[in-house]
Design a protein around this motif. Structure first.
Motif, PDB file in Angstrom:
ATOM      1  N   PHE A   1       0.836  -1.196   0.000  1.00 40.47           N
ATOM      2  CA  PHE A   1       0.000   0.000   0.000  1.00 40.47           C
ATOM      3  C   PHE A   1       0.874   1.251   0.000  1.00 40.47           C
ATOM      4  O   PHE A   1       2.069   1.200   0.335  1.00 40.47           O
ATOM      5  N   LEU A   2       0.272   2.362  -0.391  1.00 39.27           N
ATOM      6  CA  LEU A   2       1.001   3.613  -0.460  1.00 39.27           C
ATOM      7  C   LEU A   2       1.363   4.114   0.930  1.00 39.27           C
ATOM      8  O   LEU A   2       0.606   3.932   1.883  1.00 39.27           O
ATOM      9  N   LYS A   3       2.509   4.779   1.000  1.00 36.55           N
ATOM     10  CA  LYS A   3       2.978   5.336   2.266  1.00 36.55           C
ATOM     11  C   LYS A   3       3.488   6.754   2.034  1.00 36.55           C
ATOM     12  O   LYS A   3       3.736   7.172   0.876  1.00 36.55           O
ATOM     13  N   LYS A   4       3.654   7.476   3.109  1.00 37.22           N
ATOM     14  CA  LYS A   4       4.135   8.852   3.037  1.00 37.22           C
ATOM     15  C   LYS A   4       5.457   8.910   2.282  1.00 37.22           C
ATOM     16  O   LYS A   4       6.364   8.116   2.522  1.00 37.22           O
ATOM     17  N   GLY A   5       5.550   9.852   1.350  1.00 37.61           N
ATOM     18  CA  GLY A   5       6.768  10.039   0.573  1.00 37.61           C
ATOM     19  C   GLY A   5       6.773   9.336  -0.766  1.00 37.61           C
ATOM     20  O   GLY A   5       7.632   9.624  -1.606  1.00 37.61           O
ATOM     21  N   ASP A   6       5.835   8.412  -0.993  1.00 41.06           N
ATOM     22  CA  ASP A   6       5.767   7.727  -2.293  1.00 41.06           C
ATOM     23  C   ASP A   6       5.397   8.719  -3.396  1.00 41.06           C
ATOM     24  O   ASP A   6       4.688   9.694  -3.162  1.00 41.06           O
ATOM     25  N   GLU A   7       5.859   8.421  -4.600  1.00 45.71           N
ATOM     26  CA  GLU A   7       5.480   9.202  -5.784  1.00 45.71           C
ATOM     27  C   GLU A   7       4.835   8.270  -6.792  1.00 45.71           C
ATOM     28  O   GLU A   7       5.415   7.251  -7.161  1.00 45.71           O
ATOM     29  N   VAL A   8       3.632   8.615  -7.232  1.00 50.64           N
ATOM     30  CA  VAL A   8       2.881   7.776  -8.162  1.00 50.64           C
ATOM     31  C   VAL A   8       2.773   8.497  -9.502  1.00 50.64           C
ATOM     32  O   VAL A   8       2.361   9.658  -9.562  1.00 50.64           O
ATOM     33  N   GLN A   9       3.158   7.795 -10.567  1.00 54.38           N
ATOM     34  CA  GLN A   9       3.030   8.317 -11.923  1.00 54.38           C
ATOM     35  C   GLN A   9       2.028   7.461 -12.680  1.00 54.38           C
ATOM     36  O   GLN A   9       2.216   6.249 -12.802  1.00 54.38           O
ATOM     37  N   CYS A  10       0.965   8.071 -13.163  1.00 55.31           N
ATOM     38  CA  CYS A  10      -0.031   7.382 -13.989  1.00 55.31           C
ATOM     39  C   CYS A  10       0.065   7.954 -15.397  1.00 55.31           C
ATOM     40  O   CYS A  10      -0.026   9.170 -15.584  1.00 55.31           O
ATOM     41  N   GLU A  11       0.232   7.066 -16.386  1.00 52.97           N
ATOM     42  CA  GLU A  11       0.501   7.524 -17.748  1.00 52.97           C
ATOM     43  C   GLU A  11      -0.342   6.757 -18.750  1.00 52.97           C
ATOM     44  O   GLU A  11      -0.518   5.540 -18.625  1.00 52.97           O
ATOM     45  N   ILE A  12      -0.858   7.467 -19.743  1.00 52.95           N
ATOM     46  CA  ILE A  12      -1.585   6.853 -20.853  1.00 52.95           C
ATOM     47  C   ILE A  12      -1.032   7.418 -22.156  1.00 52.95           C
ATOM     48  O   ILE A  12      -0.881   8.637 -22.314  1.00 52.95           O
ATOM     49  N   GLU A  13      -0.733   6.537 -23.057  1.00 50.06           N
ATOM     50  CA  GLU A  13      -0.186   6.896 -24.363  1.00 50.06           C
ATOM     51  C   GLU A  13      -1.036   7.965 -25.047  1.00 50.06           C
ATOM     52  O   GLU A  13      -2.273   7.888 -25.047  1.00 50.06           O
ATOM     53  N   ASP A  14      -0.375   8.957 -25.618  1.00 49.54           N
ATOM     54  CA  ASP A  14      -0.993  10.051 -26.381  1.00 49.54           C
ATOM     55  C   ASP A  14      -1.804  11.017 -25.525  1.00 49.54           C
ATOM     56  O   ASP A  14      -2.333  12.002 -26.052  1.00 49.54           O
ATOM     57  N   ILE A  15      -1.918  10.751 -24.231  1.00 48.66           N
ATOM     58  CA  ILE A  15      -2.669  11.665 -23.359  1.00 48.66           C
ATOM     59  C   ILE A  15      -1.730  12.383 -22.410  1.00 48.66           C
ATOM     60  O   ILE A  15      -1.758  13.604 -22.297  1.00 48.66           O
ATOM     61  N   GLY A  16      -0.874  11.640 -21.726  1.00 44.44           N
ATOM     62  CA  GLY A  16       0.082  12.284 -20.843  1.00 44.44           C
ATOM     63  C   GLY A  16       0.291  11.524 -19.555  1.00 44.44           C
ATOM     64  O   GLY A  16      -0.114  10.364 -19.417  1.00 44.44           O
ATOM     65  N   VAL A  17       0.915  12.201 -18.608  1.00 48.44           N
ATOM     66  CA  VAL A  17       1.259  11.593 -17.325  1.00 48.44           C
ATOM     67  C   VAL A  17       0.871  12.536 -16.195  1.00 48.44           C
ATOM     68  O   VAL A  17       1.002  13.751 -16.322  1.00 48.44           O
ATOM     69  N   ILE A  18       0.343  11.977 -15.116  1.00 45.72           N
ATOM     70  CA  ILE A  18       0.114  12.746 -13.898  1.00 45.72           C
ATOM     71  C   ILE A  18       1.029  12.194 -12.825  1.00 45.72           C
ATOM     72  O   ILE A  18       1.293  10.980 -12.772  1.00 45.72           O
ATOM     73  N   ILE A  19       1.538  13.061 -11.985  1.00 49.59           N
ATOM     74  CA  ILE A  19       2.525  12.685 -10.971  1.00 49.59           C
ATOM     75  C   ILE A  19       2.071  13.247  -9.635  1.00 49.59           C
ATOM     76  O   ILE A  19       1.934  14.464  -9.486  1.00 49.59           O
ATOM     77  N   ASN A  20       1.851  12.370  -8.683  1.00 51.08           N
ATOM     78  CA  ASN A  20       1.309  12.792  -7.385  1.00 51.08           C
ATOM     79  C   ASN A  20       2.140  12.207  -6.253  1.00 51.08           C
ATOM     80  O   ASN A  20       2.367  10.999  -6.200  1.00 51.08           O
ATOM     81  N   ARG A  21       2.559  13.071  -5.360  1.00 47.35           N
ATOM     82  CA  ARG A  21       3.322  12.649  -4.190  1.00 47.35           C
ATOM     83  C   ARG A  21       2.353  12.379  -3.047  1.00 47.35           C
ATOM     84  O   ARG A  21       1.358  13.093  -2.848  1.00 47.35           O
ATOM     85  N   VAL A  22       2.645  11.337  -2.266  1.00 54.19           N
ATOM     86  CA  VAL A  22       1.797  10.934  -1.152  1.00 54.19           C
ATOM     87  C   VAL A  22       2.305  11.589   0.130  1.00 54.19           C
ATOM     88  O   VAL A  22       3.493  11.501   0.449  1.00 54.19           O
ATOM     89  N   VAL A  23       1.423  12.263   0.843  1.00 50.78           N
ATOM     90  CA  VAL A  23       1.805  12.958   2.072  1.00 50.78           C
ATOM     91  C   VAL A  23       0.863  12.561   3.218  1.00 50.78           C
ATOM     92  O   VAL A  23      -0.203  12.002   2.974  1.00 50.78           O
TER      93      VAL A  23
END
Length: 314
Positions: A292-314
């Motif tokens: 499971f996610l924990k403090k300090g993790d960084e999650v990148q979700c990406e879809i071809e031709d659309i882009g990437v979102i990057i969210n840090r867990v706090v």
């Protein structure tokens, strides 16, 4: 000067970018803010990882929210097309704060168990009809905003998803007419508190899915005509740089047209409504042992031709 967090974010953006920043002929609509603007503006992202053209400076009569832009339909879209065909100043990405492409929609509709390979991962049958649940719109945050770990949960998980954004009101929409109701697509992160989703509150999914910050969206609304085939796109999720989900939207059991037809039997769809279309295999809860996610993790979700979102867990 950029904060250390913003520097890390833009460094990560450069690492995941698949092609050089250059003006794009695709229409990539964004909501953004800069230190010099009193309120958010609408813009055009100049390609994946690129800067932003300010549409409200190009035409001050345009609305400044995506919801109002979509409600105006072709009137607003024609202005955006003119801007796309014009050489305009591009604001550097480092000077822009990206907001979610849609904020405060009437509804956020979510689809469960909608990837054949995700069903196989759980050793369950592919559903015969779409499994529908919801998030509250207050869960939506921007593509680079932080995800807040709620103290009420110890099992917060990741889920990359293709999101459909409705552009035209409709009820009882036929599948053959459904794509005419789609404004475009964006990347979504369906953050999920598995303890609340799977064991608490009568095992209803809503509360586990709708904590504040549990729906990052973005970075852009890529219009329908800018995506050759939304059901044949690579989709992946990385946690701290490690790829944890990797699939293709061709694994979707129910495609966009079917989902719109199904959902619109029960509710009227409005411009700005968001449909999260399900996640592929690789989520943390089904790993052995679960992760499971924990403090300090960084999650990148990406879809071809659309882009990437990057969210840090706090």
């Amino acid at each position: 000067m950029l904060s250390s967090g913003r520097r890390r974010l833009f460094s990560a953006l450069l690492q995941v970018q698949k092609r050089p920043c250059q003006p794009s002929r695709d229409m990539r609509l964004v909501q953004f803010q800069t230190p010099h603007l009193e309120e958010p503006h609408l813009g055009l992202e100049s390609g994946i990882g690129g800067g932003v053209v300010d549409l409200n400076t190009f035409d001050p009569t345009l609305p400044k929210t995506m919801m109002q832009f979509l409600e105006q339909g072709e009137t607003s879209l024609s202005v955006a097309r003119r801007a796309l065909a014009t050489q305009l100043p591009i604001l550097p990405r480092s000077q822009v704060t990206f907001l979610a492409p849609v904020t405060r929609p009437d509804k956020v509709v979510c689809v469960g168990m909608n990837y054949a390979d995700h069903c196989k991962e759980q050793n369950v049958r592919v559903p015969k009809e779409p499994i529908i649940f919801s998030k509250f719109s207050s869960s939506i945050v921007g593509p680079y905003d932080e995800i807040i770990l709620p103290p009420e949960s110890e099992e917060v998980d990741w889920e990359v998803e293709l999101a459909v954004i409705i552009g035209k009101k409709g009820k009882h929409i036929k599948a053959t007419d459904a794509m005419a109701h789609v404004a475009g697509f964006t990347v979504a992160h369906d953050v999920s508190a598995r303890d609340w989703q799977m064991r608490r509150n009568g095992k209803q999914w809503l509360l586990g899915k709708t904590f504040d910050t549990f729906c990052p969206l973005g970075p852009a609304l890529v219009t329908r005509d800018s995506i050759a085939d939304p059901h044949n796109l690579k989709i992946c999720c990385r946690v701290n740089g490690e790829e944890v989900q990797s699939s293709n939207t061709n694994q979707m059991v129910f495609k966009t047209e079917d989902l719109i037809a199904w959902v619109s039997q029960f509710v009227t769809l409005y411009p700005g409504d968001v449909i999260l279309t399900g996640t592929p295999p690789g989520v943390g809860v089904f790993r052995k042992p679960p992760v499971f996610l924990k403090k300090g993790d960084e999650v990148q979700c990406e879809i071809e031709d659309i882009g990437v979102i990057i969210n840090r867990v706090v």
